[in-house]
Each structure stands twice: as structure tokens, then as C-alpha cells.
Scaffold this motif. Structure first.
Motif, PDB file in Angstrom:
ATOM      1  N   ARG A 156     -12.845  -3.314   6.525  1.00 14.82           N
ATOM      2  CA  ARG A 156     -12.204  -3.189   5.105  1.00 14.82           C
ATOM      3  C   ARG A 156     -12.337  -1.257   5.028  1.00 14.82           C
ATOM      4  O   ARG A 156     -11.321  -0.978   4.619  1.00 14.82           O
ATOM      5  CB  ARG A 156     -13.449  -3.391   4.339  1.00 14.82           C
ATOM      6  CG  ARG A 156     -13.378  -5.033   3.713  1.00 14.82           C
ATOM      7  CD  ARG A 156     -14.113  -5.116   2.540  1.00 14.82           C
ATOM      8  NE  ARG A 156     -15.625  -5.089   2.990  1.00 14.82           N
ATOM      9  CZ  ARG A 156     -16.331  -5.898   3.473  1.00 14.82           C
ATOM     10  NH1 ARG A 156     -15.976  -7.190   3.880  1.00 14.82           N
ATOM     11  NH2 ARG A 156     -17.680  -5.846   3.698  1.00 14.82           N
ATOM     12  N   ARG A 159      -8.841  -0.639   6.664  1.00 11.95           N
ATOM     13  CA  ARG A 159      -7.733  -0.824   5.623  1.00 11.95           C
ATOM     14  C   ARG A 159      -7.591   0.059   4.664  1.00 11.95           C
ATOM     15  O   ARG A 159      -6.606   0.481   4.132  1.00 11.95           O
ATOM     16  CB  ARG A 159      -7.719  -2.170   4.993  1.00 11.95           C
ATOM     17  CG  ARG A 159      -7.424  -3.428   6.120  1.00 11.95           C
ATOM     18  CD  ARG A 159      -7.329  -4.811   5.437  1.00 11.95           C
ATOM     19  NE  ARG A 159      -8.379  -5.079   5.014  1.00 11.95           N
ATOM     20  CZ  ARG A 159      -9.334  -5.916   5.539  1.00 11.95           C
ATOM     21  NH1 ARG A 159      -9.278  -6.088   6.661  1.00 11.95           N
ATOM     22  NH2 ARG A 159     -10.428  -6.320   4.821  1.00 11.95           N
ATOM     23  N   ALA A 160      -8.737   0.602   4.062  1.00 11.85           N
ATOM     24  CA  ALA A 160      -9.135   1.599   3.092  1.00 11.85           C
ATOM     25  C   ALA A 160      -8.372   2.808   3.527  1.00 11.85           C
ATOM     26  O   ALA A 160      -7.485   3.621   2.833  1.00 11.85           O
ATOM     27  CB  ALA A 160     -10.253   1.834   2.342  1.00 11.85           C
ATOM     28  N   GLU A 162      -6.198   3.419   5.854  1.00 14.10           N
ATOM     29  CA  GLU A 162      -4.788   3.167   6.132  1.00 14.10           C
ATOM     30  C   GLU A 162      -4.022   3.366   4.667  1.00 14.10           C
ATOM     31  O   GLU A 162      -2.852   4.003   4.730  1.00 14.10           O
ATOM     32  CB  GLU A 162      -4.523   1.917   6.490  1.00 14.10           C
ATOM     33  CG  GLU A 162      -4.874   1.678   8.132  1.00 14.10           C
ATOM     34  CD  GLU A 162      -4.527   0.460   8.937  1.00 14.10           C
ATOM     35  OE1 GLU A 162      -4.109  -0.687   7.775  1.00 14.10           O
ATOM     36  OE2 GLU A 162      -5.034   0.191   9.810  1.00 14.10           O
ATOM     37  N   GLU A 163      -4.604   2.650   3.838  1.00 15.66           N
ATOM     38  CA  GLU A 163      -3.977   3.050   2.362  1.00 15.66           C
ATOM     39  C   GLU A 163      -4.074   4.342   1.707  1.00 15.66           C
ATOM     40  O   GLU A 163      -3.125   4.676   1.194  1.00 15.66           O
ATOM     41  CB  GLU A 163      -4.776   2.194   1.419  1.00 15.66           C
ATOM     42  CG  GLU A 163      -4.324   0.407   1.647  1.00 15.66           C
ATOM     43  CD  GLU A 163      -5.298  -0.408   0.809  1.00 15.66           C
ATOM     44  OE1 GLU A 163      -5.873  -0.118  -0.087  1.00 15.66           O
ATOM     45  OE2 GLU A 163      -5.402  -1.712   1.086  1.00 15.66           O
ATOM     46  N   ILE A 164      -5.114   5.083   2.172  1.00 16.28           N
ATOM     47  CA  ILE A 164      -5.108   6.445   1.809  1.00 16.28           C
ATOM     48  C   ILE A 164      -4.189   7.301   2.534  1.00 16.28           C
ATOM     49  O   ILE A 164      -3.441   8.101   1.826  1.00 16.28           O
ATOM     50  CB  ILE A 164      -6.636   6.879   1.941  1.00 16.28           C
ATOM     51  CG1 ILE A 164      -7.645   6.271   0.979  1.00 16.28           C
ATOM     52  CG2 ILE A 164      -6.633   8.509   1.795  1.00 16.28           C
ATOM     53  CD1 ILE A 164      -9.037   6.510   1.308  1.00 16.28           C
ATOM     54  N   LYS A 166      -1.336   6.237   3.592  1.00 16.71           N
ATOM     55  CA  LYS A 166      -0.145   5.932   3.115  1.00 16.71           C
ATOM     56  C   LYS A 166       0.092   6.644   1.762  1.00 16.71           C
ATOM     57  O   LYS A 166       1.230   6.883   1.573  1.00 16.71           O
ATOM     58  CB  LYS A 166       0.072   4.480   3.220  1.00 16.71           C
ATOM     59  CG  LYS A 166       0.422   3.690   4.261  1.00 16.71           C
ATOM     60  CD  LYS A 166       0.332   2.066   4.180  1.00 16.71           C
ATOM     61  CE  LYS A 166       0.359   1.200   5.048  1.00 16.71           C
ATOM     62  NZ  LYS A 166       0.405  -0.059   5.116  1.00 16.71           N
ATOM     63  N   ALA A 167      -0.893   6.534   0.986  1.00 19.08           N
ATOM     64  CA  ALA A 167      -0.617   7.177  -0.239  1.00 19.08           C
ATOM     65  C   ALA A 167      -0.442   8.676  -0.088  1.00 19.08           C
ATOM     66  O   ALA A 167       0.424   9.238  -0.794  1.00 19.08           O
ATOM     67  CB  ALA A 167      -1.852   7.048  -1.182  1.00 19.08           C
TER      68      ALA A 167
END
Length: 172
Positions: A156, A159-160, A162-164, A166-167
Motif C-alpha cells: 500500500r 502504491r501511494a 507511485e501515485e505521489i 505520478k502527480a
């Protein structure tokens, strides 16, 4: 086989143990807990300093599993066989937790010990999905559940991150 010690040749504190692999190389497989005084005396009587060309020359050992802190060792001639007990998980052929020294096997030479990955300890050395099976306790269900929970939390978190990332890439 005893390949290194902490302490001195006259007063070893703990042992760093190795096992020959199929190619004849001495692989480090674990270390013991602190030796009891009588065991230290017994081992000290038979230890000899390593000559040049020790297979672990230049190798650094971590002080504890996963640590970057180096364990200060004295290399010894790897011709003594130690009998140990272990009840812990093996990770890629290395015991994750310290081993307990039982006695020297003066009746056994290193040539008598089956190569790493062969003989009765083959399952413990890596063929058991990371769990020891030869007279050693396997992890309890509680331990496995904790490991699975930690693995899920790690996934988890990744994944968080990776999202940060990407953003941040979209914003920049």
C-alpha cells in the motif's frame, strides 16, 4: 564450519558459521548467540588463525539481520565443524536469527559435511519456501499473519508513493 569469530582466539564471543556449496566455496550461513564460558574455552582450544587466502577475506558481516553496522570478526582456519541448533527461518540459505552452539564435532571433518543444498539439510537451505523443515520450528500462524500484514502495508505504501510521484510529474 567455523569460519570467523568475534572476540579473540583465546576468548571467542560468538561464531560465524559457514557451509561449503556445490562448487566448494565456503558460504556464510549464520552466527551464534554469545558463547557460554565453557563452550568458549572448548572452542578456543581448537581455533587457529586463518592463513592467507581465507574465503571470507575482505567480506563484511552485518551485526544483526538487515543492519548496515559491521560485525568485527577474526577470520579462523575453517576446519572445525560445529553442531548447532536452530529453530528459525532461513532466507536464501542464511539463518535469519542467531544459532545456538551445542558442541564441536571433533569426530567430523569439513569433508564429511554434505555440500550446501545437499543432504538432509537441503530443504532447510532453500528448498522449503524459506522455512526450515529439518527438526526446526516453522513460523507460527501468528508470525505468518504478521508477515502478511506487513507485506500488505508495504505494498500500500509503495502504491501511494507511485501515485505521489505520478502527480508530481503531472504538476511539474
Amino acid at each position: 564450519m567455523i569460519g570467523a569469530i568475534t572476540g579473540t582466539l583465546g576468548r571467542p564471543l560468538l561464531l560465524v558459521l559457514g557451509h561449503h556449496d556445490q562448487a566448494g566455496r565456503l558460504r556464510a550461513v549464520g552466527r551464534t548467540v554469545a558463547l557460554r564460558p565453557e563452550a568458549a574455552r572448548q572452542v578456543a582450544e581448537h581455533l587457529a588463525a586463518a592463513a592467507g587466502g581465507h574465503p571470507w577475506g575482505g567480506v563484511r558481516f552485518s551485526s544483526v539481520w538487515g543492519s548496515r553496522e559491521a560485525l568485527e570478526v577474526v577470520l579462523v582456519r575453517p576446519d572445525l565443524v560445529a553442531e548447532i541448533s536452530a529453530d528459525t527461518t532461513i532466507d536464501r540459505g542464511v539463518f535469519r536469527h542467531p544459532l545456538r552452539f551445542k558442541r564441536l564435532r571433533l569426530d567430523t571433518s569439513p569433508r564429511d559435511v554434505p555440500p550446501f543444498g545437499a543432504g538432509p539439510t537441503a530443504a532447510a537451505a532453500g528448498g522449503s519456501g524459506g522455512r526450515a523443515r529439518t527438526g526446526q520450528r516453522t513460523p507460527t500462524p501468528r508470525c505468518c499473519a504478521m508477515t502478511n500484514r506487513l507485506r500488505a502495508e508495504h505494498e500500500r505504501s509503495m502504491r501511494a508513493l507511485e501515485e505521489i510521484a505520478k502527480a508530481a510529474g503531472k504538476a511539474g
